[in-house]
Design an enzyme around this catalytic site. Sequence first.
Site, short mmCIF file in Angstrom:
data_model
loop_
_atom_site.label_atom_id
_atom_site.label_comp_id
_atom_site.label_asym_id
_atom_site.label_seq_id
_atom_site.Cartn_x
_atom_site.Cartn_y
_atom_site.Cartn_z
N CYS A 1 1.06 -1.30 -0.08
CA CYS A 1 -0.01 0.01 0.12
C CYS A 1 0.76 1.10 0.01
CB CYS A 1 -0.94 0.04 1.18
SG CYS A 1 -0.33 0.19 2.54
N ALA A 2 0.32 2.41 0.15
CA ALA A 2 1.19 3.63 0.05
C ALA A 2 2.12 3.56 0.98
CB ALA A 2 0.06 4.83 0.13
#
Length: 110
Positions: free
Chosen positions: A9-10
């Site tokens: 994810c980010a």
Amino acid sequence: VIMNILLVCANGASTGVLVEKMKSFCSEHEKLKTKTINIEATSFENLKSYIEANDTDVVLVAPQIRFKEDDVVEACKNYKIAVGLIDTKHYGRMDAPSVMKSAIELYKNR
């Protein structure tokens, strides 16, 4: 069977919750609890160094960075790693069984 799953994810934080739920699901599931399944999370920035240093079979991309899926596929292609997107609904609900099911499908079809 040993399967290594990586969620990306980010920044690695939001997927951490899902990783824990997936680990719990595996430890309680009749067929999965006897298998060794490693589930980790990392940020997109750390993806390349992670896959260079670890055996990884499946990479699941969190919905909020779906626009980076092509970059993830590119990073994984020389390692025979299956890549898939985590379904937005499954992610929003932190639906560990559904996410595990998709990881297993990707693993079988790689």
